[in-house]
Design a protein around this motif. Structure first.
Motif, PDB file in Angstrom:
ATOM      1  N   SER A  16       0.967  -1.362   0.126  1.00 17.25           N
ATOM      2  CA  SER A  16      -0.039  -0.086  -0.006  1.00 17.25           C
ATOM      3  C   SER A  16       0.954   1.315   0.055  1.00 17.25           C
ATOM      4  N   ALA A  17       2.063   1.273   0.589  1.00 22.09           N
ATOM      5  CA  ALA A  17       3.126   2.369   0.629  1.00 22.09           C
ATOM      6  C   ALA A  17       3.939   2.499  -0.237  1.00 22.09           C
ATOM      7  N   CYS A  18       4.105   1.332  -1.098  1.00 19.92           N
ATOM      8  CA  CYS A  18       5.376   1.363  -1.831  1.00 19.92           C
ATOM      9  C   CYS A  18       5.254   2.529  -3.112  1.00 19.92           C
ATOM     10  N   SER A  19       3.893   2.934  -3.309  1.00 15.17           N
ATOM     11  CA  SER A  19       3.707   3.977  -4.246  1.00 15.17           C
ATOM     12  C   SER A  19       4.334   5.293  -3.611  1.00 15.17           C
ATOM     13  N   MET A  20       4.612   5.202  -2.545  1.00 14.25           N
ATOM     14  CA  MET A  20       5.309   6.773  -2.015  1.00 14.25           C
ATOM     15  C   MET A  20       6.767   6.783  -2.437  1.00 14.25           C
ATOM     16  N   VAL A 493      -7.497  -8.801  10.905  1.00 13.76           N
ATOM     17  CA  VAL A 493      -7.997  -9.538  12.153  1.00 13.76           C
ATOM     18  C   VAL A 493      -9.447 -10.246  11.879  1.00 13.76           C
ATOM     19  N   SER A 494     -10.318  -9.815  11.127  1.00 11.22           N
ATOM     20  CA  SER A 494     -11.475 -10.210  10.987  1.00 11.22           C
ATOM     21  C   SER A 494     -11.619 -10.749   9.515  1.00 11.22           C
ATOM     22  N   ALA A 495     -10.716 -10.606   8.458  1.00  8.53           N
ATOM     23  CA  ALA A 495     -11.122 -10.853   7.077  1.00  8.53           C
ATOM     24  C   ALA A 495     -10.197 -10.552   6.180  1.00  8.53           C
ATOM     25  N   PRO A 496     -10.004 -11.469   5.194  1.00  8.79           N
ATOM     26  CA  PRO A 496      -8.930 -11.150   4.402  1.00  8.79           C
ATOM     27  C   PRO A 496      -9.082  -9.585   3.927  1.00  8.79           C
ATOM     28  N   LEU A 497      -7.872  -8.946   3.296  1.00  9.97           N
ATOM     29  CA  LEU A 497      -7.824  -7.621   2.951  1.00  9.97           C
ATOM     30  C   LEU A 497      -8.547  -7.308   1.678  1.00  9.97           C
ATOM     31  N   SER A 498      -9.114  -6.589   1.544  1.00 11.86           N
ATOM     32  CA  SER A 498     -10.130  -6.094   0.402  1.00 11.86           C
ATOM     33  C   SER A 498      -9.281  -5.579  -0.858  1.00 11.86           C
ATOM     34  N   PRO A 499      -9.329  -6.133  -2.188  1.00 15.99           N
ATOM     35  CA  PRO A 499      -8.409  -5.396  -3.007  1.00 15.99           C
ATOM     36  C   PRO A 499      -8.558  -4.037  -3.069  1.00 15.99           C
ATOM     37  N   SER A 500     -10.033  -3.451  -2.969  1.00 19.18           N
ATOM     38  CA  SER A 500     -10.280  -2.312  -3.079  1.00 19.18           C
ATOM     39  C   SER A 500      -9.550  -1.171  -2.121  1.00 19.18           C
ATOM     40  N   LEU A 502      -6.773  -2.133  -0.502  1.00 23.72           N
ATOM     41  CA  LEU A 502      -5.418  -1.922  -0.865  1.00 23.72           C
ATOM     42  C   LEU A 502      -5.238  -0.826  -2.002  1.00 23.72           C
ATOM     43  N   ALA A 503      -6.130  -1.095  -2.971  1.00 25.93           N
ATOM     44  CA  ALA A 503      -5.815  -0.166  -4.318  1.00 25.93           C
ATOM     45  C   ALA A 503      -6.052   1.172  -4.006  1.00 25.93           C
ATOM     46  N   GLY A 504      -7.100   1.634  -2.994  1.00 26.39           N
ATOM     47  CA  GLY A 504      -7.465   3.071  -2.569  1.00 26.39           C
ATOM     48  C   GLY A 504      -6.068   3.454  -1.891  1.00 26.39           C
ATOM     49  N   LEU A 505      -5.515   2.906  -1.167  1.00 25.09           N
ATOM     50  CA  LEU A 505      -4.561   3.236  -0.169  1.00 25.09           C
ATOM     51  C   LEU A 505      -3.154   3.368  -1.178  1.00 25.09           C
ATOM     52  N   PHE A 506      -3.061   2.477  -2.173  1.00 27.47           N
ATOM     53  CA  PHE A 506      -1.828   2.733  -3.143  1.00 27.47           C
ATOM     54  C   PHE A 506      -2.028   3.773  -3.857  1.00 27.47           C
ATOM     55  N   ILE A 507      -3.366   4.005  -4.599  1.00 24.77           N
ATOM     56  CA  ILE A 507      -3.586   5.181  -5.341  1.00 24.77           C
ATOM     57  C   ILE A 507      -3.454   6.364  -4.975  1.00 24.77           C
ATOM     58  N   ALA A 508      -3.850   6.525  -3.687  1.00 21.55           N
ATOM     59  CA  ALA A 508      -3.706   7.852  -2.785  1.00 21.55           C
ATOM     60  C   ALA A 508      -2.254   8.366  -2.424  1.00 21.55           C
ATOM     61  N   ASN A 509      -1.632   7.112  -2.056  1.00 19.45           N
ATOM     62  CA  ASN A 509      -0.260   7.491  -1.750  1.00 19.45           C
ATOM     63  C   ASN A 509       0.664   8.062  -2.770  1.00 19.45           C
ATOM     64  N   TYR A 510       0.412   7.648  -4.069  1.00 17.16           N
ATOM     65  CA  TYR A 510       1.269   8.155  -5.350  1.00 17.16           C
ATOM     66  C   TYR A 510       1.319   9.647  -5.490  1.00 17.16           C
ATOM     67  N   PRO A 511       0.244  10.306  -5.583  1.00 16.03           N
ATOM     68  CA  PRO A 511       0.245  11.700  -6.013  1.00 16.03           C
ATOM     69  C   PRO A 511       0.858  12.522  -4.781  1.00 16.03           C
ATOM     70  N   ILE A 605     -12.972  -1.804  -9.179  1.00 17.48           N
ATOM     71  CA  ILE A 605     -12.229  -2.829  -8.526  1.00 17.48           C
ATOM     72  C   ILE A 605     -12.716  -3.677  -7.623  1.00 17.48           C
ATOM     73  N   LYS A 606     -13.743  -3.346  -6.809  1.00 16.45           N
ATOM     74  CA  LYS A 606     -14.560  -3.934  -5.807  1.00 16.45           C
ATOM     75  C   LYS A 606     -15.335  -4.964  -6.724  1.00 16.45           C
ATOM     76  N   SER A 607     -15.965  -4.487  -7.641  1.00  8.16           N
ATOM     77  CA  SER A 607     -16.919  -5.410  -8.419  1.00  8.16           C
ATOM     78  C   SER A 607     -16.178  -6.577  -9.022  1.00  8.16           C
ATOM     79  N   TRP A 608     -14.841  -6.071  -9.446  1.00  9.79           N
ATOM     80  CA  TRP A 608     -14.037  -7.388  -9.998  1.00  9.79           C
ATOM     81  C   TRP A 608     -13.674  -8.347  -8.997  1.00  9.79           C
ATOM     82  N   GLY A 609     -13.430  -7.649  -7.662  1.00  9.94           N
ATOM     83  CA  GLY A 609     -13.210  -8.790  -6.620  1.00  9.94           C
ATOM     84  C   GLY A 609     -14.342  -9.929  -6.415  1.00  9.94           C
ATOM     85  N   HIS A 610     -15.533  -9.417  -6.883  1.00  9.71           N
ATOM     86  CA  HIS A 610     -16.527 -10.223  -6.300  1.00  9.71           C
ATOM     87  C   HIS A 610     -16.681 -11.271  -7.838  1.00  9.71           C
TER      88      HIS A 610
END
Length: 610
Positions: A16-20, A493-500, A502-511, A605-610
């Protein structure tokens, strides 16, 4: 991914942070236009907003944890706001253009309120309506002067009224061999007698510590004279005081007859035109300057100007007689004026290069021209070798002329690119070749954009103004990354990490990293330091995500939702306080569509995950 939740959290945090660091590397090779940065930042803000709504807010709502969601998000926002303020006050606001803008806006708001209080302490404005003081406060400027700065000299035009916001100023008396006349401090006013009579200053004002002033320029004051029913009568009442009469007699050397004549003419002038008639005209010797202007070879700017442009400069000059031994400037003093010798000789002494012989300047020569143009502090001393007559051009007048005259602007560009300028920056100002080249390039770019020439001294001292700024910036960047790390840890803790998510964090960190790295580069941070900052934040984000998984492993679901809500509240505050304001400031109307596109990208991205 691994079967270990801790390892998974660490890897997801890194992803998520490697886009920094990716954004910071991009900034080293690409300088996008403002609208592109605006698009990317708003797109990232929209993506992060969608991820938070879908994966954190939506998840807590589905589980019925509404109370935890509301209280957690509010607490997260408040906690982020408080810590962010503390970091910004230590220089951390420099980490992003948006936090810089926000910090300076808050400072302006505080200054405005302080101005209202300061104005009420001035006799002339004491009984004025609040609406009038608000108008006046809006027209005032703020300026910072280092210790030892000369704000104005004897016989300078009185174009501003000064109020000390914080610091100390001493007034020196030329009639008493420049001994201190007054010591002024917070909320004191000075320059008012010369200002309200349009006369040249007859004292010298110097700061005795770092000082911040509120400044009321004459054009703004006279604009209110023409529109305010309060100000004109008050000004006339002030002219009738014994204190003003004594000032004109003792300081301006006017006799009673001349004072009465001026009062009569000034009263008529203020009624008919709404301006202040000068009680004493300033000596300029305009025609003599016009005769020699194009012959000044060591500062050949004037030869490129039309006659009307030369006349405009000549009308801004002041003319002075100085005695043998007079010191025009010394090393480390601000270069706020250019001197042109009409008659006599001035010796240039190199105190840091004693083996270098003094250099003598004569009639028609400029004095201090290189430091004047660059805005660097003087590196030599200039002393009158004989009685000397000089013209003086102030920096503020020169800068106004640059913005008005295309010919002067082009002449300065030619002057800046001469080897003489490069040599001056290298040898006298201790610039590296890279810094000298960057400053000259930046100065030309600024003039092309209609902006002022950047101060060479300011460039070399930017980070020094906040000694702890690099650490504060790093802490600010870390603070921005903590909420997303906790989000990842709590989510796993309660569920697998949602791709959406992870993508949201990655995209926001780049700019965010792209824009911030550009700002750091302009502030003089090395490439190595910038990359280390962002890479360390990436690593720490992964570590914190893993720690979050450990901390939240045995907590009930309601507590996990509460932690996630705190992180969501903090990140929503980041979006609203920094990302979207920065995007709008740089791109305007493009923000709406780009934010929407970012939001929709996460939906897809969320819809693709389903």
């Amino acid at each position: 991914m691994s079967n270990s939740p801790i390892l998974n959290a660490f890897l997801y945090g890194i992803i998520s942070a490697c886009s920094m660091p990716l954004g910071s590397i991009t900034a080293l090779f690409w300088t996008p236009v403002s609208r592109m940065i605006s698009f990317l930042t708003a797109f990232g803000g929209g993506a992060l907003l969608a991820a938070l709504v879908i994966d954190l807010v939506g998840s807590a709502t589905e589980k019925g944890h509404i109370f935890e969601l509301v209280i957690g998000s509010i607490m997260g926002s408040l906690f982020y706001t408080i810590v962010n303020q503390l970091v910004n006050n230590s220089g951390g606001f420099l980490r992003k253009p948006s936090t810089t803008l926000s910090y300076l806006t808050q400072q302006d708001s505080r200054r405005f309120q302080q101005r209202l209080l300061s104005l009420k302490r001035i006799d002339l404005f004491y009984e004025s309506p609040r609406s009038f003081r608000q108008q006046l406060a809006q027209k005032m400027l703020v300026a910072d002067y280092p210790k030892g700065t000369t704000i104005y000299q004897q016989e300078d035009p009185s174009e501003s009224l000064y109020i000390i916001r914080k610091g100390q100023v001493k007034l020196l008396d030329p009639q008493a061999d420049f001994q201190p006349l007054k010591h002024l401090s917070d909320n004191d006013v000075f320059g008012q007698f010369a200002f309200l009579t349009g006369s040249p200053h007859q004292t010298v004002a110097q700061t005795t510590e770092d000082t911040q002033l509120d400044i009321l320029p004459r054009p703004h004051f006279e604009e209110l004279l023409q529109t305010s029913s309060y100000l004109s009568p008050k000004t006339e009442s002030f002219w009738q005081t014994q204190e003003l009469f004594d000032y004109l007699q003792q300081r301006q050397k006017l006799n009673k007859e001349k004072i009465n004549h001026w009062l009569s003419a000034a009263t008529e002038k203020i009624h008919s035109e709404g301006v202040i008639l000068p009680a004493v005209e300033i000596e300029r010797h305009v025609q003599e300057f016009l005769q020699i202007a194009r012959q000044i070879t060591r500062f050949p700017l004037f030869r490129y100007l039309f006659q009307e442009e030369l006349l405009e400069i000549a009308q801004r000059l002041t003319y002075h007689d100085r005695k043998k031994g007079y010191v025009f400037f010394q090393p480390q003093e601000a270069s706020d004026r250019l001197f042109i010798i009409r008659q006599g000789e001035i010796e240039i002494v190199y105190p840091h290069h004693l083996q270098k012989p003094p250099f003598v300047l004569k009639s028609g020569d400029p004095v201090g021209e290189l430091s004047f143009v660059t805005g660097a502090n003087h590196s030599v001393s200039a002393i009158a070798l004989t009685d000397v007559q000089v013209w003086t051009l102030r920096k503020r007048d020169f800068e106004e002329m640059i913005q008005q005259s295309k010919n002067l602007e082009e002449a300065i560009k030619v002057f800046l690119e001469k080897p003489k300028m490069q040599n001056y920056l290298l040898k006298q100002q201790n610039f590296t070749p890279s810094q000298a080249g960057q400053w000259i390039q930046k100065a030309c770019q600024n003039m092309n954009a209609g902006h002022l020439i950047p101060s060479a001294s300011a460039i070399s001292n930017t980070v020094a103004q906040h000694k702890d700024a690099p650490m504060a910036i790093w802490l600010g960047l870390l603070m921005d990354g903590i909420p997303e790390a906790l989000t990842i840890g709590a989510h796993l803790v309660s569920a697998p990490l949602s791709p959406s998510l992870l993508a949201g964090l990655f995209i926001a960190n780049y700019p965010e990293a792209l824009s911030s790295s550009q700002g750091m580069k302009e502030q003089g941070f090395s490439v190595r330091k910038i990359l280390i900052m962002w890479s360390s934040i990436t690593l720490i984000t992964g570590i914190l995500a893993a720690i979050g998984t450990l901390l939240f492993a045995n907590l009930p679901e309601s507590a996990v939702s509460f932690v996630g809500a705190m992180a969501a509240g903090a990140m929503l505050t980041v979006i609203s306080e920094t990302m979207l304001p920065e995007a709008y400031a740089k791109g305007g109307s493009i923000v709406g569509m780009s934010t929407l596109l970012g939001f929709l990208s996460i939906i897809v991205i969320k819809s693709w995950g389903h």
